[in-house]
Design an enzyme around this catalytic site. Structure first.
Site, PDB file in Angstrom:
ATOM      1  N   LEU A 179       0.830  -1.213   0.000  1.00  0.00           N
ATOM      2  CA  LEU A 179       0.000   0.000   0.000  1.00  0.00           C
ATOM      3  C   LEU A 179       0.858   1.254   0.000  1.00  0.00           C
ATOM      4  CD1 LEU A 179      -2.679  -1.015   2.658  1.00  0.00           C
ATOM      5  CD2 LEU A 179      -3.040  -0.800   0.198  1.00  0.00           C
ATOM      6  N   GLY A 180       2.001   1.157   0.638  1.00  0.00           N
ATOM      7  CA  GLY A 180       2.899   2.308   0.708  1.00  0.00           C
ATOM      8  C   GLY A 180       4.228   1.881   1.292  1.00  0.00           C
ATOM      9  N   GLY A 182       8.191   3.528   2.851  1.00  0.00           N
ATOM     10  CA  GLY A 182       8.952   4.697   3.298  1.00  0.00           C
ATOM     11  C   GLY A 182      10.295   4.256   3.834  1.00  0.00           C
ATOM     12  N   GLY A 183      10.975   5.186   4.474  1.00  0.00           N
ATOM     13  CA  GLY A 183      12.308   4.888   4.977  1.00  0.00           C
ATOM     14  C   GLY A 183      12.314   3.874   6.101  1.00  0.00           C
ATOM     15  N   VAL A 187       3.852  -0.939   4.181  1.00  0.00           N
ATOM     16  CA  VAL A 187       2.522  -1.320   4.657  1.00  0.00           C
ATOM     17  C   VAL A 187       1.871  -2.173   3.573  1.00  0.00           C
ATOM     18  CG1 VAL A 187       0.261  -0.531   5.414  1.00  0.00           C
ATOM     19  CG2 VAL A 187       2.298   0.771   6.034  1.00  0.00           C
ATOM     20  N   LYS A 201       1.621  -3.398   8.951  1.00  0.00           N
ATOM     21  CA  LYS A 201       2.814  -2.544   8.983  1.00  0.00           C
ATOM     22  C   LYS A 201       4.047  -3.409   9.236  1.00  0.00           C
ATOM     23  CE  LYS A 201       4.557   1.458  11.616  1.00  0.00           C
ATOM     24  NZ  LYS A 201       4.219   2.377  12.738  1.00  0.00           N
ATOM     25  N   ASP A 299       3.450  12.708  18.290  1.00  0.00           N
ATOM     26  CA  ASP A 299       3.788  12.829  16.866  1.00  0.00           C
ATOM     27  C   ASP A 299       2.533  13.162  16.056  1.00  0.00           C
ATOM     28  OD1 ASP A 299       5.485  12.901  14.710  1.00  0.00           O
ATOM     29  OD2 ASP A 299       5.493  10.741  14.378  1.00  0.00           O
TER      30      ASP A 299
END
Length: 505
Positions: A179-180, A182-183, A187, A201, A299
């Site tokens: 789905l996505g 990143g660093g 996911v 995740k 956050d």
């Protein structure tokens, strides 16, 4: 005699005539011979054994002059119809024995190979089981299981999944299910055995501190059940890094919708923006004041506000969050957060409190108003902090000139001023001067109610708001996370702050 026509030695004379009238004679070869009887040696012996194979069935055929002889094969031999001769029985049996031995050896090799494959597979499975047990203990699985089982709410909401279940749900983490990314990891979209669609995740971190943050997220979310907080179904602790299983939220994050630019045809209306801000504020207010234990998110940012199928806000990512006893106002901790959203007071003192989340939420309000990222490049290409830019511009020109053109077109001037004033108060450098998330939530909800009832009453200036934060109302009324849409009341921003001063934790 010299005129006798049958010259071949193996020929014979045969009378030739019609009925009883003798005409003469003719010659033919004797039985067992063939050829020309009229020439010398013209009739030759026929080898019946060769010309008629199998003439003796399964007996040995021996040719004789003019005939053939059938006989049994000598002892310890038998007739071979293919070779058409007698062969030793021992040779045939040896050949058969060789074939049988060869087949057995081949079969044994195949069985040995299969056994080796099974042994290796079982060995690998055994290693994987031991590794999973090791990771389970390393990821504090036993402690987490005890925490979940001790809490009735967590026990009903949270499940510890096996790695096998999640591999099956994601087709062994197929890249087509991503789905996505990143660093910090990826996911995956997964479908559980009960047909629930989930987001899994999978982090790429190996640092023990960050692993503890994931475990921390599980502990926090296992104790929370709120419509505007992303639902955690459970986790898997059998991999090197824990896997977290969330409810699938299909429309990405608020950050993606606000800042996707021309890559997306969808834009949020002003009504959607106010609703999403209210829902996010509701979730944070619940974490601060209504949960069994206070939770400081630490956050808060637009990329951690997810949007479901109906574009309802879902606050997510509690990896950096802290559980704090209800009677404790702050906690000393290493500074952590996202640049652009980080509370300056927390950054300088290391003291995390509820007002740190309020500051970060103020940045989200600015994103909704200005449609700019927390750190953006201005027209000259210089990077600017959105908070500094907004507060500086606010001193030199009207707020309606600072906000995005879409906001200016859809919102009234009073609404823009109200949200801008609220954002400005959230961004106060001193935490004690900022409103609580409960006050922010009520103010935003009131703005929605005013807008829906077309009854807008805004403060004349920003200075009116501040004194009211410390005022106390004579008649306080409890206001929940989501007030009824049918409310007939029409309150100003000041009245909401006045009401909120008496609302209990």
């Amino acid at each position: 005699m010299s005129t006798y026509a049958c010259l071949s030695a193996n020929s014979m004379c045969v009378n030739d005539g019609i009925r009883y009238i003798y005409i003469g004679y003719r010659c033919k070869c004797n039985p067992g011979f063939q050829g020309n009887p009229y020439v010398s040696n013209g009739c030759q012996d026929v080898d019946e054994c060769k010309t008629t194979p199998g003439i003796c069935n399964e007996l040995l055929c021996s040719n004789t002059i003019g005939s053939y002889h059938c006989s049994k094969c000598p002892g310890k031999t038998e007739y071979d119809t293919r070779l058409m001769r007698c062969i030793k029985v021992k040779m045939q049996r040896s050949l058969l024995l060789g074939i049988v031995i060869g087949l057995n050896v081949g079969l044994a090799i195949i069985l040995l190979g299969l056994s080796a494959v099974l042994v290796i597979r079982r060995w690998r499975v055994g290693i994987q089981k031991r590794l999973r047990k090791k990771y389970f203990k390393q990821n504090q699985g036993l402690v987490l299981e005890q925490l979940i089982s001790a809490n009735e709410t967590a026990r009903d909401m949270t499940k510890v999944f096996s790695l096998e279940e999640l591999e099956k749900a994601t087709d062994r983490f197929d890249q087509a299910r991503v789905l996505g990314r990143g660093g910090h990891g990826m996911v995956f979209k997964g479908i559980l055995s009960d047909q629930r669609v989930v987001a899994i995740k999978k982090s790429m971190i190996t640092d023990q501190t960050e692993i503890k943050q994931l475990i921390n997220e599980v502990v926090i979310l296992s104790q929370i059940d709120h419509r505007n907080i992303v639902k955690l179904f459970g986790c898997c602790l059998e991999s090197k890094v824990p896997l977290l299983v969330y409810d699938f939220v299909p429309n990405g994050s608020l950050f993606q919708v606000l800042h996707s630019g021309r890559s997306s045809n969808f834009t949020l209306s002003w009504d959607d923006c106010i609703r999403i801000a209210t829902e996010a504020a509701c979730a944070l207010s619940y974490l601060h004041s209504s949960a069994s234990v206070s939770v400081f998110h630490r956050d808060v940012k637009s990329s951690n506000i997810l949007l479901d199928a109906n574009y309802t806000a879902k606050v997510s990512d509690f990896g950096a969050s802290r559980l704090v006893p209800i009677d404790q106002t702050h906690v000393n901790t290493a500074v952590q957060g996202t640049f652009g959203y980080l509370d300056p007071e927390y950054y300088h003192t290391g003291q995390l409190n509820k007002k740190s989340d309020v500051y970060s939420f103020g940045m989200v309000l600015l994103e909704l108003l200005l449609r700019k990222e927390p750190v953006f490049k201005d027209e000259s290409g210089i990077k600017q902090n959105l908070s500094s830019y907004f507060l500086t511009e606010l001193k030199s020109r009207p707020v309606t000139e600072i906000v995005a053109s879409q906001v200016r077109e859809e919102a009234t001037e009073e609404e823009i001023k109200s949200v801008a004033s609220l954002a400005e108060m959230c961004l106060k450098l001193r935490g004690e001067e900022r409103p609580t998330m409960k006050q922010v939530e009520i103010a935003l909800h009131n703005l929605r109610t005013e807008r829906s009832n077309s009854c807008r009453v805004a403060p004349k200036n920003d200075q009116e708001i501040q004194p009211l934060l410390s005022s106390r109302a004579n008649d306080a009324t409890h206001v929940g996370c989501m007030l009824g849409e049918g409310s007939k009341g029409c309150y100003s921003l000041e009245q909401e702050f006045l009401l909120s001063a008496e609302i209990p934790r």
